[in-house]
Design a protein around this motif. Structure first.
Motif, PDB file in Angstrom:
ATOM      1  N   TRP A   1     -12.699   1.624   0.216  1.00 15.49           N
ATOM      2  CA  TRP A   1     -12.029   0.809  -0.798  1.00 15.49           C
ATOM      3  C   TRP A   1     -12.113  -0.681  -0.468  1.00 15.49           C
ATOM      4  O   TRP A   1     -11.356  -1.486  -1.005  1.00 15.49           O
ATOM      5  CB  TRP A   1     -10.580   1.257  -0.975  1.00 15.49           C
TER       6      TRP A   1
ATOM      7  N   TYR B   1       2.496   1.706  -3.440  1.00 17.71           N
ATOM      8  CA  TYR B   1       1.519   2.164  -4.424  1.00 17.71           C
ATOM      9  C   TYR B   1       1.085   3.599  -4.147  1.00 17.71           C
ATOM     10  O   TYR B   1       0.884   4.379  -5.063  1.00 17.71           O
ATOM     11  CB  TYR B   1       0.307   1.243  -4.455  1.00 17.71           C
ATOM     12  N   LYS B   2       0.916   3.926  -2.883  1.00 17.12           N
ATOM     13  CA  LYS B   2       0.504   5.286  -2.519  1.00 17.12           C
ATOM     14  C   LYS B   2       1.536   6.300  -2.999  1.00 17.12           C
ATOM     15  O   LYS B   2       1.178   7.370  -3.472  1.00 17.12           O
ATOM     16  CB  LYS B   2       0.320   5.376  -1.000  1.00 17.12           C
TER      17      LYS B   2
ATOM     18  N   HIS C   1     -13.899   6.231 -10.262  1.00 15.36           N
ATOM     19  CA  HIS C   1     -12.802   7.025  -9.708  1.00 15.36           C
ATOM     20  C   HIS C   1     -11.871   7.490 -10.830  1.00 15.36           C
ATOM     21  O   HIS C   1     -11.499   8.663 -10.885  1.00 15.36           O
ATOM     22  CB  HIS C   1     -12.036   6.197  -8.671  1.00 15.36           C
TER      23      HIS C   1
ATOM     24  N   GLN D   1      -4.217   3.543  -5.882  1.00 15.39           N
ATOM     25  CA  GLN D   1      -5.066   3.150  -4.756  1.00 15.39           C
ATOM     26  C   GLN D   1      -5.337   1.655  -4.793  1.00 15.39           C
ATOM     27  O   GLN D   1      -5.691   1.116  -5.829  1.00 15.39           O
ATOM     28  CB  GLN D   1      -6.407   3.908  -4.824  1.00 15.39           C
TER      29      GLN D   1
ATOM     30  N   HIS E   1       0.833  -1.205   0.000  1.00 17.40           N
ATOM     31  CA  HIS E   1       0.000   0.000   0.000  1.00 17.40           C
ATOM     32  C   HIS E   1       0.868   1.256   0.000  1.00 17.40           C
ATOM     33  O   HIS E   1       0.610   2.201  -0.756  1.00 17.40           O
ATOM     34  CB  HIS E   1      -0.941   0.007   1.208  1.00 17.40           C
TER      35      HIS E   1
ATOM     36  N   ILE F   1      -6.068   1.737   4.367  1.00 17.61           N
ATOM     37  CA  ILE F   1      -6.588   1.701   2.999  1.00 17.61           C
ATOM     38  C   ILE F   1      -7.869   2.512   2.902  1.00 17.61           C
ATOM     39  O   ILE F   1      -8.135   3.121   1.878  1.00 17.61           O
ATOM     40  CB  ILE F   1      -6.811   0.245   2.536  1.00 17.61           C
ATOM     41  N   SER F   2      -8.671   2.537   3.926  1.00 13.18           N
ATOM     42  CA  SER F   2      -9.949   3.251   4.019  1.00 13.18           C
ATOM     43  C   SER F   2     -11.088   2.298   3.677  1.00 13.18           C
ATOM     44  O   SER F   2     -11.033   1.542   2.716  1.00 13.18           O
ATOM     45  CB  SER F   2      -9.988   4.471   3.100  1.00 13.18           C
TER      46      SER F   2
ATOM     47  N   ASP G   1       0.777   7.172  -6.407  1.00  8.34           N
ATOM     48  CA  ASP G   1      -0.616   7.606  -6.602  1.00  8.34           C
ATOM     49  C   ASP G   1      -1.504   6.494  -7.143  1.00  8.34           C
ATOM     50  O   ASP G   1      -2.354   6.714  -8.004  1.00  8.34           O
ATOM     51  CB  ASP G   1      -0.701   8.837  -7.514  1.00  8.34           C
TER      52      ASP G   1
ATOM     53  N   CYS H   1     -13.820   1.731  -8.997  1.00  2.00           N
ATOM     54  CA  CYS H   1     -12.517   2.129  -9.546  1.00  2.00           C
ATOM     55  C   CYS H   1     -12.678   2.817 -10.896  1.00  2.00           C
ATOM     56  O   CYS H   1     -12.004   3.813 -11.179  1.00  2.00           O
ATOM     57  CB  CYS H   1     -11.592   0.917  -9.668  1.00  2.00           C
TER      58      CYS H   1
END
Length: 133
Positions: free
Chosen positions: A55, A22-23, A70, A28, A19, A51-52, A26, A67
């Motif tokens: 998601w 990847y963050k 998004h 998700q 994570h 991750i929130s 940018d 996705c």
């Protein structure tokens, strides 16, 4: 994550590392169809907060649809400087604006109001957590 039946602390750390990587690019991560034990382990380790919840999905189809929405919203955004993270609207707020719904996020989260209805929204989408009566 349907075929995954067990995760340990090493797997959780690997997912956290992934994570973060990847963050930084940018990207998700979206997680779909975790079983209850994995979701509990991931939640206890702080992975869900990282991750929130927005998601996490019951079905792969749901994750793909969100996705795609998004990505589409990113393509439609004008190129202006990014606001600070605390001022950025959440995915839910952006979707509310796109659909023109006049509901607040607390109303939607309570489960007492009608769900979002849009020509692009699939009525078959399932929430990860059941609504409270």
């Amino acid at each position: 994550m349907a075929p995954v039946t067990y995760v340990d602390s090493i797997a959780v750390q690997a997912l956290k590392d992934l994570h973060q990587e990847y963050k930084s690019r940018d990207i998700q991560i979206a997680i779909s169809n975790p079983n209850q034990d994995i979701l509990l382990t991931f939640s206890k380790s702080g992975g869900v907060d990282m991750i929130s919840k927005e998601w996490l999905f019951v079905r792969v189809y749901d994750a793909v649809q969100v996705c795609l929405q998004h990505v589409q919203s990113i393509k439609e955004m004008p190129t202006t400087p990014d606001p600070p993270p605390e001022e950025r609207p959440s995915l839910l707020e952006r979707l509310l604006r796109q659909t023109g719904e006049d509901l607040s996020i607390p109303e939607l989260e309570s489960g007492n109001q009608r769900p979002l209805a849009s020509k692009d929204t699939d009525p078959q989408l399932e929430p990860l957590l059941p609504r409270r009566p």
